[in-house]
Design an enzyme around this catalytic site. Structure first.
Site, mmCIF file in Angstrom:
data_model
loop_
_atom_site.group_PDB
_atom_site.id
_atom_site.type_symbol
_atom_site.label_atom_id
_atom_site.label_comp_id
_atom_site.label_asym_id
_atom_site.label_seq_id
_atom_site.Cartn_x
_atom_site.Cartn_y
_atom_site.Cartn_z
ATOM 1 C CD GLU A 166 -2.273 4.114 -5.923
ATOM 2 O OE1 GLU A 166 -2.206 5.041 -6.764
ATOM 3 O OE2 GLU A 166 -1.356 3.866 -5.124
ATOM 4 C CG PHE A 171 -1.816 -1.209 1.311
ATOM 5 C CD1 PHE A 171 -2.633 -1.610 0.267
ATOM 6 C CD2 PHE A 171 -1.787 -1.990 2.449
ATOM 7 C CE1 PHE A 171 -3.416 -2.746 0.357
ATOM 8 C CE2 PHE A 171 -2.561 -3.132 2.548
ATOM 9 C CZ PHE A 171 -3.372 -3.509 1.506
ATOM 10 C CD GLN A 202 -4.917 -4.783 -6.263
ATOM 11 O OE1 GLN A 202 -4.397 -3.727 -5.951
ATOM 12 N NE2 GLN A 202 -4.816 -5.860 -5.509
#
Length: 732
Positions: free
Chosen positions: A692, A243, A625
């Site tokens: 993201e 991360f 994800q």
């Protein structure tokens, strides 16, 4: 290979393997425990011992002395290395904080020694016997208090931006909003700790570690140790989450290297959980002021976003205004960021740095101005869409379908059933829906790879790219399979080794697009090698079903490779398309919450993400994800906050008992929709990133849903029940 023209039709467009829902090729290794992570690595004849770190007990000051005499008498003791022993060390190219060495203390739990012993327990016990004398200085730990000292960053790095006349436009706008929002310090909290095993063979150093960026680490480790980079070998084939917390070299690798040198044996070092929070990096807190002016029809005429964050001296901004520069139209604009010096552990990249905390504020503000205007929040966002960079209107987006994401999401989520604030109730639960736009820039970095073809017709790909749980192994295998016309069972992928070509690495949502582009380039070279070997024109051949074909001629790849095999190696570099076109990813998050009318407890009921991120290379790994990122957004909205001890300057809740992340019971049904699109401006893969994007905007969508349910507007994260309960009787 240089990508400087928009991609045209190429072998990837066949999508026989690329774009297909193929399960991870590394899944069996992981589920059977055969995937060796950094701390688990073992080889024959490698009798390692254990190192345990000693961290500073103060946040700012200097070391007067370190007494290791008692530690040296402890059972199992082998060696000890202190910061005073090694003296001042170079921090390297990519680091902000000092990792080890010298007298200066920059933050709490800065590594000041490593003790090596036969067992982990003995090393820990001996480390507890190290006595340290400090010279303590007064530190600054509170961003709110330090805001007045914050400075403007260097214009070459993060300049303020202005377009038009914001102040006049805002002052004369019929409807305005001027509010301040705050986000707290947050921890990466990945499952796998920062861990390394170091071994010296003469003057050659080998480190098994947990790193997102192999070459960055190798460069900085060599610099810190003062050795030739060519003598440093890093391996990180499996990583248990990062991360952003493992982007940069960390103390575990440095301590393991020094410990191994002193002990004369391979040394294991894993940072305990409190060290992970206070010794490594975190997402820094922000204070954000947002002003929006709009016409009565909803068109934004003025928008400004100012953000304050803090870091160690010479550190990094949390670039929370980035998305505001690009997300919505508006003729008059201003953004600015200021950095205060704080003596807390280093603030640095955490999943979607900049946009994640920036959208936590911006997307609440957008809802607030829409409410003032009496407009539906989805429609307000659509009205203010733009197909060009609002700060540089001559620069179009390469591909932007935010409107499509909002419309499709609203339809699938049942947005039309959303009621006015506080109007829907189920028993003791107040029900609300919220929305937020998602935005994350699409970055590119050079990325290299090597593709080898053997006499069995197997293609092996080698690159120092890492897999932090994102599916890199699988999408790289899919790329090579598509390019070489073989099944995925005929592809082997080797990652995370500094002996392989340097890749983009895993970070910034650029890993998938860039690393597969590097593999694409290497496979083009391999295709050329095959054609040349067979005396064929590389432009006229077809690679399909394990064969290379030209006209009536067909040869298997195994035959073409021969006994010696063939290989191709190349590196994808980038032209100026990112300057000509603004390349970004977009999405929309929809959330439904229930808030208990008596206690203020918030429960997420359902979530939907609609993502427009170019070609999706593998919908299974991409979905994984996104739902993981959505889960992180729930934590950011409702629970995650590093509590700062304002007297001593450290994060108090420095473990997974005190730092509360979402668990299975907190997460309901999650749905992910990928828009069917490609972006020829992005790469030959026509892909972007998505991991993201799945986080950006989620927390604000939850905040907006809570407001819709209760009428209570919370502008300071996390939205804990104490911030709600005082307003609940009014709606009970």
């Amino acid at each position: 290979m240089r990508f400087d023209k928009p991609a045209t039709t190429n072998p990837i467009d066949q999508m026989k393997v690329i774009g297909q829902p193929i399960h991870r090729i590394d899944a069996q290794l992981k589920t059977t425990g055969r995937a060796m992570y950094a701390y688990e690595w073992h080889e024959p004849d490698m009798p390692y011992v254990y190192g345990y770190p000693v961290g500073s007990a103060i946040a700012k000051g200097r070391l007067r002395s370190i007494d290791t005499s008692a530690a040296k008498e402890a059972d199992g003791f082998i060696a000890v290395v202190t910061a005073l022993d090694v003296g001042d060390l170079n921090k390297g190219k990519y680091n902000t904080a000092k990792l080890f060495g010298g007298h200066e203390i920059q933050h709490y739990h800065q590594a000041i020694a490593v003790v090596v012993a036969e067992t982990f327990e003995q090393a820990r016990a001996a480390a507890a016997l190290v006595k340290v004398d400090y010279e303590t200085e007064t530190g600054a730990f509170d961003l709110q208090d330090a805001m007045h000292t914050a400075v403007k960053p260097d214009d070459s790095q993060q300049p303020d931006t202005t377009v038009g006349d914001f102040e006049t436009a805002f002052r004369t706008a019929p409807v305005t909003l001027d509010e301040t929002y705050t986000t707290p310090d947050q921890s990466h909290s990945m499952m796998e700790p920062h861990a390394s095993i170091a071994a010296w063979h003469n003057e050659e150093l080998t480190v098994w570690t947990s790193s997102q960026m192999i070459d960055w680490w190798r460069t900085d480790l060599a610099t810190t140790l003062g050795v030739d980079k060519k003598r440093v070998h890093l391996m990180s084939p499996f990583i248990g989450g990062g991360f952003g917390g493992k982007l940069f070299l960390r103390a575990d690798a440095v301590l393991a290297a020094f410990g191994a040198k002193a002990a004369g044996r391979p040394v294991k070092v894993a940072l305990p959980r409190p060290f992970m929070v206070n010794n490594t990096t975190h997402r820094p807190a922000t204070v954000q002021r947002i002003r929006i002016g709009a016409e009565l029809d909803g068109k934004i005429t003025a928008i400004a976003h100012e953000s304050w964050s803090g870091d160690l001296k010479g550190g990094n901004l949390e670039t929370a205004v980035n998305q505001t520069r690009l997300l919505y139209a508006g003729a008059n604009r201003m953004t600015a960021m200021r950095l205060a010096t704080l003596d807390l552990p280093e603030g640095n990249a955490m999943r979607a740095p900049g946009e994640a905390p920036g959208l936590m504020a911006l997307e609440i503000a957008v809802d607030e101005i829409a409410e003032k205007l009496g407009l539906d929040p989805v429609q307000f966002r659509i009205v203010n869409d733009t197909q060009v960079d609002p700060e540089k209107p001559e620069r179009p987006f390469s591909h932007r379908d935010l409107v499509g994401c909002l419309k499709l999401g609203a339809e699938r989520f049942g947005w039309s059933n959303r009621t006015n604030t506080g109007a829907r109730r189920e028993g003791s639960w107040l029900i609300g829906m919220g929305v937020a736009a998602a935005f994350r820039n699409s970055l590119v970095l050079p990325s290299g790879a090597r593709a080898k073809l053997d006499s069995q017709g197997v293609v092996t790909v080698e690159t120092d790219m890492t897999d932090i749980g994102t599916g890199s192994y699988t999408i790289i295998a899919q790329t090579a399979a598509e390019m070489m016309g073989v099944g995925i069972d005929k592809v082997a992928v080797q990652l995370g080794d500094s002996r392989f070509p340097v890749s983009a690495g895993s970070g910034g949502q650029f890993g998938a697009n860039c690393s597969t582009s590097g593999v694409y380039a290497a496979c083009v070279k391999l295709r050329e090698a095959v054609a040349s070997k067979l005396g064929l024109n590389a432009q006229d051949v077809t690679f399909e079903n394990g064969e290379v074909r030209s006209g009536d001629r067909s040869v298997t790849l195994a035959e073409a490779a021969g006994t010696d095999g063939l290989f191709g190696e190349d590196r994808m570099t980038w032209g100026d398309l990112t300057d000509i076109y603004q390349q970004s990813t977009f999405g929309a998050h929809f959330v439904e919450v229930g808030v208990d009318i008596a206690t203020g407890e918030t429960r997420i009921r359902r979530m939907l993400a609609v993502c427009a991120a170019g070609r999706i290379l593998n919908p299974i790994t991409a979905r994984s994800q996104v739902i993981g990122a959505m889960t992180m957004g729930v934590g950011g909205a409702l629970s995650e906050e590093l509590a700062v001890d304002m007297r001593r300057g450290f994060f108090v809740n420095h473990d997974l008992a005190g730092y509360e992340v979402p668990v299975h019971a907190d997460i309901p049904h999650q749905e992910v929709i990928f828009m069917n699109e490609t972006d020829p401006m992005s790469s030959p893969m026509k892909a972007k990133g998505v991991g993201e994007l799945g986080l950006c905007g989620v927390s604000a969508a939850i905040a907006n849903a809570i407001h819709n349910a209760t009428g209570i507007r919370v502008r300071h994260y996390p939205i804990t029940l104490d911030k709600l309960i005082g307003g609940l009787p009014e709606v009970a």
